[in-house]
Design a protein around this motif. Structure first.
Motif, mmCIF file in Angstrom:
data_model
loop_
_atom_site.group_PDB
_atom_site.id
_atom_site.type_symbol
_atom_site.label_atom_id
_atom_site.label_comp_id
_atom_site.label_asym_id
_atom_site.label_seq_id
_atom_site.Cartn_x
_atom_site.Cartn_y
_atom_site.Cartn_z
ATOM 1 N N UNK A 139 3.561 -41.261 -19.017
ATOM 2 C CA UNK A 139 3.554 -42.222 -20.118
ATOM 3 C C UNK A 139 2.219 -42.925 -20.334
ATOM 4 N N UNK A 140 1.622 -43.449 -19.291
ATOM 5 C CA UNK A 140 0.448 -44.319 -19.431
ATOM 6 C C UNK A 140 -0.732 -43.642 -20.129
ATOM 7 N N UNK A 141 -1.104 -42.401 -19.774
ATOM 8 C CA UNK A 141 -2.236 -41.781 -20.487
ATOM 9 C C UNK A 141 -1.989 -41.607 -21.993
ATOM 10 N N UNK A 142 -0.727 -41.519 -22.397
ATOM 11 C CA UNK A 142 -0.401 -41.424 -23.826
ATOM 12 C C UNK A 142 -0.554 -42.779 -24.515
ATOM 13 N N UNK A 162 2.696 -39.253 -0.559
ATOM 14 C CA UNK A 162 2.459 -39.221 -1.992
ATOM 15 C C UNK A 162 1.155 -39.957 -2.308
ATOM 16 N N UNK A 163 0.343 -39.361 -3.167
ATOM 17 C CA UNK A 163 -0.913 -39.954 -3.618
ATOM 18 C C UNK A 163 -0.920 -39.984 -5.136
ATOM 19 N N UNK A 164 -1.639 -40.948 -5.694
ATOM 20 C CA UNK A 164 -1.746 -41.095 -7.142
ATOM 21 C C UNK A 164 -3.225 -41.135 -7.507
ATOM 22 N N UNK A 165 -3.647 -40.161 -8.313
ATOM 23 C CA UNK A 165 -5.044 -40.111 -8.754
ATOM 24 C C UNK A 165 -5.075 -40.487 -10.229
ATOM 25 N N UNK A 166 -5.855 -41.521 -10.545
ATOM 26 C CA UNK A 166 -5.989 -42.010 -11.909
ATOM 27 C C UNK A 166 -7.406 -41.732 -12.394
ATOM 28 N N UNK A 167 -7.501 -41.066 -13.540
ATOM 29 C CA UNK A 167 -8.794 -40.740 -14.154
ATOM 30 C C UNK A 167 -9.045 -41.741 -15.290
ATOM 31 N N UNK A 178 -7.724 -44.420 -24.222
ATOM 32 C CA UNK A 178 -9.093 -44.932 -24.263
ATOM 33 C C UNK A 178 -9.507 -45.570 -22.930
ATOM 34 N N UNK A 179 -8.523 -45.831 -22.045
ATOM 35 C CA UNK A 179 -8.801 -46.404 -20.728
ATOM 36 C C UNK A 179 -8.457 -45.407 -19.620
ATOM 37 N N UNK A 180 -7.234 -44.890 -19.664
ATOM 38 C CA UNK A 180 -6.766 -43.949 -18.636
ATOM 39 C C UNK A 180 -6.572 -42.590 -19.288
ATOM 40 N N UNK A 181 -7.339 -41.619 -18.828
ATOM 41 C CA UNK A 181 -7.287 -40.281 -19.429
ATOM 42 C C UNK A 181 -6.294 -39.364 -18.730
ATOM 43 N N UNK A 182 -5.878 -39.715 -17.535
ATOM 44 C CA UNK A 182 -4.901 -38.896 -16.832
ATOM 45 C C UNK A 182 -4.486 -39.520 -15.521
ATOM 46 N N UNK A 183 -3.258 -39.200 -15.115
ATOM 47 C CA UNK A 183 -2.736 -39.630 -13.817
ATOM 48 C C UNK A 183 -2.015 -38.437 -13.214
ATOM 49 N N UNK A 184 -2.321 -38.159 -11.955
ATOM 50 C CA UNK A 184 -1.654 -37.077 -11.240
ATOM 51 C C UNK A 184 -0.989 -37.637 -9.996
ATOM 52 N N UNK A 185 0.259 -37.255 -9.802
ATOM 53 C CA UNK A 185 0.957 -37.576 -8.559
ATOM 54 C C UNK A 185 0.822 -36.345 -7.668
ATOM 55 N N UNK A 186 0.325 -36.538 -6.459
ATOM 56 C CA UNK A 186 0.019 -35.436 -5.553
ATOM 57 C C UNK A 186 0.769 -35.656 -4.242
#
Length: 162
Positions: A30-33, A53-58, A37-45
């Motif tokens: 949801x958040x990248x949508x 669990x890790x969370x990478x925010x671009x 303009x601030x967060x271009x992507x989030x991946x749960x790894x």
């Protein structure tokens, strides 16, 4: 310098359950949508070896760093608590050697909720952390959670199912 703490608090008419599902559990979708303009992507790894669990925010070029990597310690969907440690990216290794964050969403009597982020950075001994330094994190978190709150208020059916 030691630990430098901050808080972000958002009072919402949205239920705690919907807010937690959207802002925490499904944030990577949801958040990248909502704020590209601030967060271009989030991946749960998920680490295959440890199960962690890790969370990478671009981040976009509006932010003074390109990404953060968080280790998720608690994602409690029953009590609406999310705790994570910043372990890489952002200002880690430059100003800070640790970052600890807890998001707690508390239901209110009117059916809404209060979303509260308690954050803390541990600065290197020779680093002086100013309020302006802390604003980046506070503004980013406020923008993200406020965008989720606005989306949920405008879309009452979103994240309403169990």
């Amino acid at each position: 310098m030691g630990w430098k703490r901050f808080e972000v608090e958002i009072v919402s008419t949205v239920s705690a359950s919907r807010m937690f599902k959207a802002a925490i559990v499904d944030s990577h979708n949801l958040v990248p949508k909502l704020i590209p303009h601030i967060i271009t992507g989030i991946k749960m790894i998920r680490d295959d070896t440890t199960g962690r669990l890790f969370k990478r925010t671009e981040f976009s070029n509006l932010i003074p760093f390109s990404y953060t990597l968080d280790r998720v310690d608690v994602m409690d969907e029953k009590n609406y608590v999310f705790n994570y440690w910043l372990i890489e990216g952002g200002r880690m290794g430059k100003m800070y050697d640790a970052g600890d964050f807890e998001v707690r969403i508390t239901p209110t009597s009117n059916g809404g909720c209060v979303l509260k982020v308690d954050g803390a950075y541990h600065a290197y001994e020779d680093v002086v952390v100013t309020e302006d330094d802390m604003k980046v994190g506070k503004l980013g978190l406020s923008a993200m959670y406020s965008a989720v709150e606005a989306y949920l208020a405008a879309n009452p059916e979103a994240y309403a199912s169990a």
